[in-house]
Design an enzyme around this catalytic site. Structure first.
Site, PDB file in Angstrom:
ATOM      1  N   SER A 123      -8.183   6.979   7.835  1.00  0.00           N
ATOM      2  CA  SER A 123      -9.048   6.405   6.799  1.00  0.00           C
ATOM      3  C   SER A 123     -10.517   6.800   6.949  1.00  0.00           C
ATOM      4  O   SER A 123     -11.026   6.945   8.069  1.00  0.00           O
ATOM      5  CB  SER A 123      -8.946   4.880   6.886  1.00  0.00           C
ATOM      6  OG  SER A 123      -9.968   4.261   6.149  1.00  0.00           O
ATOM      7  N   GLU A 125     -12.755   4.833   6.666  1.00  0.00           N
ATOM      8  CA  GLU A 125     -13.404   3.725   7.386  1.00  0.00           C
ATOM      9  C   GLU A 125     -13.723   4.120   8.826  1.00  0.00           C
ATOM     10  O   GLU A 125     -14.528   3.470   9.485  1.00  0.00           O
ATOM     11  CB  GLU A 125     -12.501   2.491   7.381  1.00  0.00           C
ATOM     12  CG  GLU A 125     -12.505   1.723   6.082  1.00  0.00           C
ATOM     13  CD  GLU A 125     -13.841   1.084   5.766  1.00  0.00           C
ATOM     14  OE1 GLU A 125     -14.334   0.287   6.567  1.00  0.00           O
ATOM     15  OE2 GLU A 125     -14.409   1.397   4.711  1.00  0.00           O
ATOM     16  N   TYR A 147     -10.557  -3.016  11.699  1.00  0.00           N
ATOM     17  CA  TYR A 147      -9.641  -2.105  10.995  1.00  0.00           C
ATOM     18  C   TYR A 147     -10.024  -0.648  11.274  1.00  0.00           C
ATOM     19  O   TYR A 147      -9.178   0.179  11.630  1.00  0.00           O
ATOM     20  CB  TYR A 147      -9.682  -2.382   9.481  1.00  0.00           C
ATOM     21  CG  TYR A 147      -8.984  -1.313   8.655  1.00  0.00           C
ATOM     22  CD1 TYR A 147      -7.602  -1.301   8.510  1.00  0.00           C
ATOM     23  CD2 TYR A 147      -9.716  -0.295   8.021  1.00  0.00           C
ATOM     24  CE1 TYR A 147      -6.961  -0.312   7.762  1.00  0.00           C
ATOM     25  CE2 TYR A 147      -9.084   0.687   7.279  1.00  0.00           C
ATOM     26  CZ  TYR A 147      -7.714   0.674   7.145  1.00  0.00           C
ATOM     27  OH  TYR A 147      -7.088   1.658   6.411  1.00  0.00           O
TER      28      TYR A 147
HETATM   29  P1  NAP Z   1      -1.162  -1.599   1.345  1.00  0.00           P
HETATM   30  O1  NAP Z   1      -0.964  -1.635  -0.140  1.00  0.00           O
HETATM   31  O2  NAP Z   1      -1.892  -2.719   1.997  1.00  0.00           O
HETATM   32  O3  NAP Z   1       0.296  -1.474   2.016  1.00  0.00           O
HETATM   33  C1  NAP Z   1       0.487  -1.669   3.381  1.00  0.00           C
HETATM   34  C2  NAP Z   1       1.979  -1.616   3.685  1.00  0.00           C
HETATM   35  O4  NAP Z   1       2.173  -1.818   5.092  1.00  0.00           O
HETATM   36  C3  NAP Z   1       2.818  -2.697   2.982  1.00  0.00           C
HETATM   37  O5  NAP Z   1       4.041  -2.133   2.568  1.00  0.00           O
HETATM   38  C4  NAP Z   1       3.060  -3.710   4.094  1.00  0.00           C
HETATM   39  O6  NAP Z   1       4.226  -4.468   3.937  1.00  0.00           O
HETATM   40  C5  NAP Z   1       3.221  -2.765   5.270  1.00  0.00           C
HETATM   41  N1  NAP Z   1       3.085  -3.424   6.571  1.00  0.00           N
HETATM   42  C6  NAP Z   1       2.067  -4.190   7.011  1.00  0.00           C
HETATM   43  N2  NAP Z   1       2.298  -4.610   8.270  1.00  0.00           N
HETATM   44  C7  NAP Z   1       3.496  -4.097   8.634  1.00  0.00           C
HETATM   45  C8  NAP Z   1       4.284  -4.170   9.802  1.00  0.00           C
HETATM   46  N3  NAP Z   1       3.890  -4.875  10.876  1.00  0.00           N
HETATM   47  N4  NAP Z   1       5.450  -3.489   9.836  1.00  0.00           N
HETATM   48  C9  NAP Z   1       5.871  -2.785   8.780  1.00  0.00           C
HETATM   49  N5  NAP Z   1       5.183  -2.692   7.613  1.00  0.00           N
HETATM   50  C10 NAP Z   1       4.003  -3.338   7.554  1.00  0.00           C
HETATM   51  O7  NAP Z   1      -1.892  -0.252   1.779  1.00  0.00           O
HETATM   52  P2  NAP Z   1      -2.112   1.116   0.946  1.00  0.00           P
HETATM   53  O8  NAP Z   1      -3.354   1.001   0.147  1.00  0.00           O
HETATM   54  O9  NAP Z   1      -0.840   1.508   0.290  1.00  0.00           O
HETATM   55  O10 NAP Z   1      -2.455   2.122   2.135  1.00  0.00           O
HETATM   56  C11 NAP Z   1      -1.435   2.858   2.814  1.00  0.00           C
HETATM   57  C12 NAP Z   1      -1.949   3.292   4.168  1.00  0.00           C
HETATM   58  O11 NAP Z   1      -3.085   4.130   3.994  1.00  0.00           O
HETATM   59  C13 NAP Z   1      -2.409   2.168   5.088  1.00  0.00           C
HETATM   60  O12 NAP Z   1      -2.136   2.558   6.412  1.00  0.00           O
HETATM   61  C14 NAP Z   1      -3.910   2.120   4.876  1.00  0.00           C
HETATM   62  O13 NAP Z   1      -4.554   1.564   6.003  1.00  0.00           O
HETATM   63  C15 NAP Z   1      -4.201   3.591   4.706  1.00  0.00           C
HETATM   64  N6  NAP Z   1      -5.360   3.943   3.892  1.00  0.00           N
HETATM   65  C16 NAP Z   1      -5.486   3.413   2.649  1.00  0.00           C
HETATM   66  C17 NAP Z   1      -6.564   3.803   1.853  1.00  0.00           C
HETATM   67  C18 NAP Z   1      -6.728   3.293   0.446  1.00  0.00           C
HETATM   68  O14 NAP Z   1      -7.822   3.439  -0.106  1.00  0.00           O
HETATM   69  N7  NAP Z   1      -5.683   2.733  -0.173  1.00  0.00           N
HETATM   70  C19 NAP Z   1      -7.479   4.745   2.347  1.00  0.00           C
HETATM   71  C20 NAP Z   1      -7.293   5.271   3.626  1.00  0.00           C
HETATM   72  C21 NAP Z   1      -6.213   4.879   4.383  1.00  0.00           C
HETATM   73  P3  NAP Z   1       4.211  -5.877   3.120  1.00  0.00           P
HETATM   74  O15 NAP Z   1       4.375  -5.505   1.670  1.00  0.00           O
HETATM   75  O16 NAP Z   1       5.389  -6.564   3.700  1.00  0.00           O
HETATM   76  O17 NAP Z   1       2.907  -6.542   3.401  1.00  0.00           O
HETATM   77  O1  F7E Z   2     -14.155  -2.949  -0.360  1.00  0.00           O
HETATM   78  C1  F7E Z   2     -17.460  -4.377  -1.257  1.00  0.00           C
HETATM   79  C2  F7E Z   2     -17.057  -4.437   0.193  1.00  0.00           C
HETATM   80  O2  F7E Z   2     -12.056  -4.154   0.177  1.00  0.00           O
HETATM   81  C3  F7E Z   2     -14.969  -1.922  -0.881  1.00  0.00           C
HETATM   82  C4  F7E Z   2      -8.897  -0.106   2.177  1.00  0.00           C
HETATM   83  O3  F7E Z   2      -7.891   0.526   1.417  1.00  0.00           O
HETATM   84  O4  F7E Z   2     -10.495   1.609   1.662  1.00  0.00           O
HETATM   85  C5  F7E Z   2     -10.256   0.206   1.585  1.00  0.00           C
HETATM   86  O5  F7E Z   2     -11.231  -0.508   2.335  1.00  0.00           O
HETATM   87  C6  F7E Z   2     -16.434  -2.350  -0.838  1.00  0.00           C
HETATM   88  C7  F7E Z   2     -16.872  -2.968   0.498  1.00  0.00           C
HETATM   89  O6  F7E Z   2     -12.138  -1.624   0.318  1.00  0.00           O
HETATM   90  C8  F7E Z   2     -16.321  -7.472  -2.758  1.00  0.00           C
HETATM   91  O7  F7E Z   2     -18.061  -5.068   0.971  1.00  0.00           O
HETATM   92  C9  F7E Z   2     -18.159  -6.318  -2.700  1.00  0.00           C
HETATM   93  O8  F7E Z   2     -18.094  -2.394   0.880  1.00  0.00           O
HETATM   94  O9  F7E Z   2     -12.143  -2.682  -1.878  1.00  0.00           O
HETATM   95  P1  F7E Z   2     -12.559  -2.924  -0.476  1.00  0.00           P
HETATM   96  P2  F7E Z   2     -12.616  -1.000   1.708  1.00  0.00           P
HETATM   97  O10 F7E Z   2     -13.172  -2.015   2.612  1.00  0.00           O
HETATM   98  O11 F7E Z   2     -13.466   0.178   1.390  1.00  0.00           O
HETATM   99  C10 F7E Z   2     -10.472   2.168   2.983  1.00  0.00           C
HETATM  100  C11 F7E Z   2     -10.697   3.658   2.876  1.00  0.00           C
HETATM  101  C12 F7E Z   2      -9.265   1.786   3.739  1.00  0.00           C
HETATM  102  O12 F7E Z   2      -8.779   2.550   4.579  1.00  0.00           O
HETATM  103  C13 F7E Z   2      -8.802   0.372   3.623  1.00  0.00           C
HETATM  104  O13 F7E Z   2      -7.432   0.242   4.025  1.00  0.00           O
HETATM  105  O14 F7E Z   2     -16.635  -3.364  -1.823  1.00  0.00           O
HETATM  106  N1  F7E Z   2     -17.236  -5.643  -1.977  1.00  0.00           N
HETATM  107  N2  F7E Z   2     -17.623  -7.446  -3.182  1.00  0.00           N
HETATM  108  C14 F7E Z   2     -16.082  -6.327  -1.991  1.00  0.00           C
HETATM  109  N3  F7E Z   2     -14.879  -6.073  -1.448  1.00  0.00           N
HETATM  110  C15 F7E Z   2     -13.876  -6.958  -1.664  1.00  0.00           C
HETATM  111  N4  F7E Z   2     -12.653  -6.705  -1.148  1.00  0.00           N
HETATM  112  N5  F7E Z   2     -14.080  -8.104  -2.388  1.00  0.00           N
HETATM  113  C16 F7E Z   2     -15.280  -8.414  -2.939  1.00  0.00           C
HETATM  114  O15 F7E Z   2     -15.426  -9.438  -3.609  1.00  0.00           O
END
Ligand code: NAP
Ligand code: F7E
Length: 319
Positions: A123, A125, A147
């Site tokens: 990520s 992050e 995270y």
């Molecule tokens: P998500 O919607 O939160 O999905 C997470 C998945 O992980 C869900 O299917 C969840 O199952 C499963 N999970 C959580 N804990 C588990 C455990 N202990 N054992 C087995 N499965 C488990 O995340 P996403 O947005 O699709 O992201 C996919 C991956 O990419 C994650 O690793 C995330 O950290 C990474 N990532 C995401 C982003 C983004 O912007 N979306 C960016 C960079 C990296 P349940 O449905 O049962 O909760």
């Molecule tokens: O926050 C700001 C908050 O929770 C984005 C995950 O998929 O992307 C995701 O992480 C920004 C932050 O995503 C609210 O402070 C303001 O700066 O949508 P987010 P994230 O933290 O960027 C990365 C790449 C991952 O890997 C992660 O798994 O938005 N913000 N107001 C808020 N955020 C939330 N959630 N809620 C608010 O009300």
């Protein structure tokens, strides 16, 4: 027929990746953790085309069992505790799942079949308090949340197993990617869902935290193709996947409410409850390597993404 195992099949990316692989003739197995309620919203439409296998990142033996029984050629590790805000309150759980879970899965692969190709969902992050702008594969990491710290561990253990055991293990450093299937707790979907509800008279306001935070937001459906491309390379490697442009939360509000002819400033209320103990202020990626080596390019613009999400939320709420 190639076979792929996806952990995190019920998540946003798991559902898009499963669709993508099915369209390419893959046999898709999804690893599912036990839950007291069914949470198949994102995979309802493909449930009959995939196989679901019980397993949990916390439990290494369960993954050995899944790998032995289903014998996949490729494993995509998308499962994680993925919500940054939650990681501050549940740092140990996040480490167990998002960090150590990767080692458990890599060890299971090593034991069952070290020739399996492995994808790790790293990520942006990990860049956190950024050391350079834009961020690329060799930009130093400086995570700003439990995270982010857990993802740095997952990233380096993937690199370490590749170098130590000659495994085909790749890591995709993906910047934020969103979709109508994004969880409602993430800021983009929170905004598009709220805008649609406000338009329909179902809600009066939306409470948000830091409006100045900037992210490089793309469409999840485009990004899963890059995951697959990485595992088709002869040599495993790490790649940044992003749009290469950044927008603030404020700008996202303007566009989302604007798509429904609403003035966002009338409905958005700042609530410090959504501030984070430490913030990632400016994420913007450089995808040159992915473009040159994988031939990957995003297809959906930021504006198209926001509109797609708003329209999907409006339609879903109208029933
Ligand atoms: P998500 O919607 O939160 O999905 C997470 C998945 O992980 C869900 O299917 C969840 O199952 C499963 N999970 C959580 N804990 C588990 C455990 N202990 N054992 C087995 N499965 C488990 O995340 P996403 O947005 O699709 O992201 C996919 C991956 O990419 C994650 O690793 C995330 O950290 C990474 N990532 C995401 C982003 C983004 O912007 N979306 C960016 C960079 C990296 P349940 O449905 O049962 O909760
Ligand atoms: O926050 C700001 C908050 O929770 C984005 C995950 O998929 O992307 C995701 O992480 C920004 C932050 O995503 C609210 O402070 C303001 O700066 O949508 P987010 P994230 O933290 O960027 C990365 C790449 C991952 O890997 C992660 O798994 O938005 N913000 N107001 C808020 N955020 C939330 N959630 N809620 C608010 O009300």
């Amino acid at each position: 027929m190639p076979k792929a195992l996806i952990t995190g099949i019920t998540g946003q990316d798991g559902s898009y990746l499963a669709e993508f692989l099915l369209a390419r003739g893959y046999d898709v197995v999804g690893m599912l953790r036990r839950s007291s309620t069914v949470n198949f919203e994102r995979i309802d439409h493909i449930q009959n085309d995939i196989t679901l296998a019980p397993g949990d990142l916390i439990d290494g033996a369960s993954m050995v069992q899944v790998l032995r029984e289903h014998e996949p050629d490729e494993v995509y590790n998308l499962a994680a505790q993925s919500f940054v805000q939650t990681s501050f309150g549940q740092a140990v759980l996040t480490g167990e799942t998002t960090a150590l879970g990767v080692t458990r899965l890599l060890d299971a692969i090593r034991m069952v079949n070290p020739d399996i190709r492995f994808y790790q969902a790293s990520s942006s992050e990990m860049f956190g308090k950024v050391h350079e702008v834009p961020q690329k594969e060799d930009t130093p990491f400086h995570p700003r949340s439990p995270y982010g710290v857990a993802k740095v561990y997952g990233h380096w253990i993937t690199v370490n197993y590749r170098e130590s055991y000659d495994m085909h293990a790749s890591s995709g450093i993906l910047f934020n990617h969103e979709s109508p299937r994004r969880g409602l707790e993430f800021v983009t979907r929170k905004i598009t869902d709220a805008a649609a509800r406000i338009k329909l008279g179902m809600q009066n306001e939306v409470r948000l935290g830091n409006l100045d935070a900037q992210r490089d937001w793309g469409f999840a459906g485009d990004y899963v193709e890059a995951m697959w491309m990485m595992l088709q390379q002869e040599v495993p490697d790490d790649y940044v996947i992003c749009m290469g442009e950044t927008h603030s939360v404020r700008e996202f509000c303007q566009l989302a409410f604007g798509a429904l002819d609403l003035d966002w400033e009338k409905y958005v209320v700042i609530d410090p409850a959504f501030y984070r103990p430490a913030e990632v202020d400016l994420l913007i990626g450089d995808r040159t390597k992915a473009n040159e080596k994988l031939g990957w390019e995003p297809k959906t613009s930021f504006e198209e993404l926001v509109r797609m999400m708003v329209e999907a939320d409006l339609k879903a709420l109208q029933g």
